[in-house]
Design an enzyme around this catalytic site. Structure first.
Site: not given
Ligand code: CMP
Length: 144
Positions: A10, A50, A86, A113, A116, A127
């Site tokens: 990301k 998403y 994961r 974070n 992904h 995807e």
């Molecule tokens: P990702 O694995 O990309 O899949 C969905 C994403 O949504 C996740 O990582 C986070 O970056 C984001 N996400 C999930 N829960 C929350 C939350 N409570 N607040 C903000 N972002 C979130």
């Protein structure tokens, strides 16, 4: 079983210089890199990626973040790469991700974070098709 997964570094992972570290962890585990590109995604594309989260309250924030800078989109292949990938990535919420995982080592915020990874073989297939519609490897020829 032999399978493929989609992994995206990301914008915060790119900006913080974690690309080499992240690729290295997948390589050293023994997975094979099958596709890689550096991409600026537009809003409609991020919303499509998403789409399953479109009803979540954080959807807008998530999409704004993903389009805030370039991402590294990759296809990794290997035995059980979806589940094992994961594990390498760590739990979505960095408060729960163990030290030694990518998020455990490099992230403290759930919406920033770093990375992904597809959550299942079927979502990986979707995807990969979305991000690499022309196939995972770019071919270039001087003869057109
Ligand atoms: P990702 O694995 O990309 O899949 C969905 C994403 O949504 C996740 O990582 C986070 O970056 C984001 N996400 C999930 N829960 C929350 C939350 N409570 N607040 C903000 N972002 C979130």
């Amino acid at each position: 079983t032999m399978e493929q997964t989609f992994v995206m570094i990301k914008p915060d992972g790119v900006q913080r210089g974690l690309v080499g570290e992240i690729i290295g962890r997948f390589e050293k585990k023994g997975f094979s890199l099958k596709g890689l590109k550096f991409v600026n995604v537009e809003r409609d594309f991020a919303e499509k990626h998403y789409a399953d989260l479109s009803s979540k309250p954080f959807f807008g924030v998530l999409v704004d973040y993903i389009i805030s800078g370039p991402v590294v989109a990759m296809v990794w292949e290997g035995s059980n790469v979806v589940v094992t990938g994961r594990k390498i990535i760590g739990a979505t919420n960095p408060a729960d991700s163990a030290p030694g995982t990518i998020r455990g080592d490099y992230a403290i915020h759930i919406s920033r974070n770093v990375i992904h990874g597809s959550d299942a073989v079927e979502s990986a297939r979707k995807e990969i098709a979305l991000w690499f519609p022309e196939g995972p490897i770019a071919w270039r020829s001087a003869v057109e």
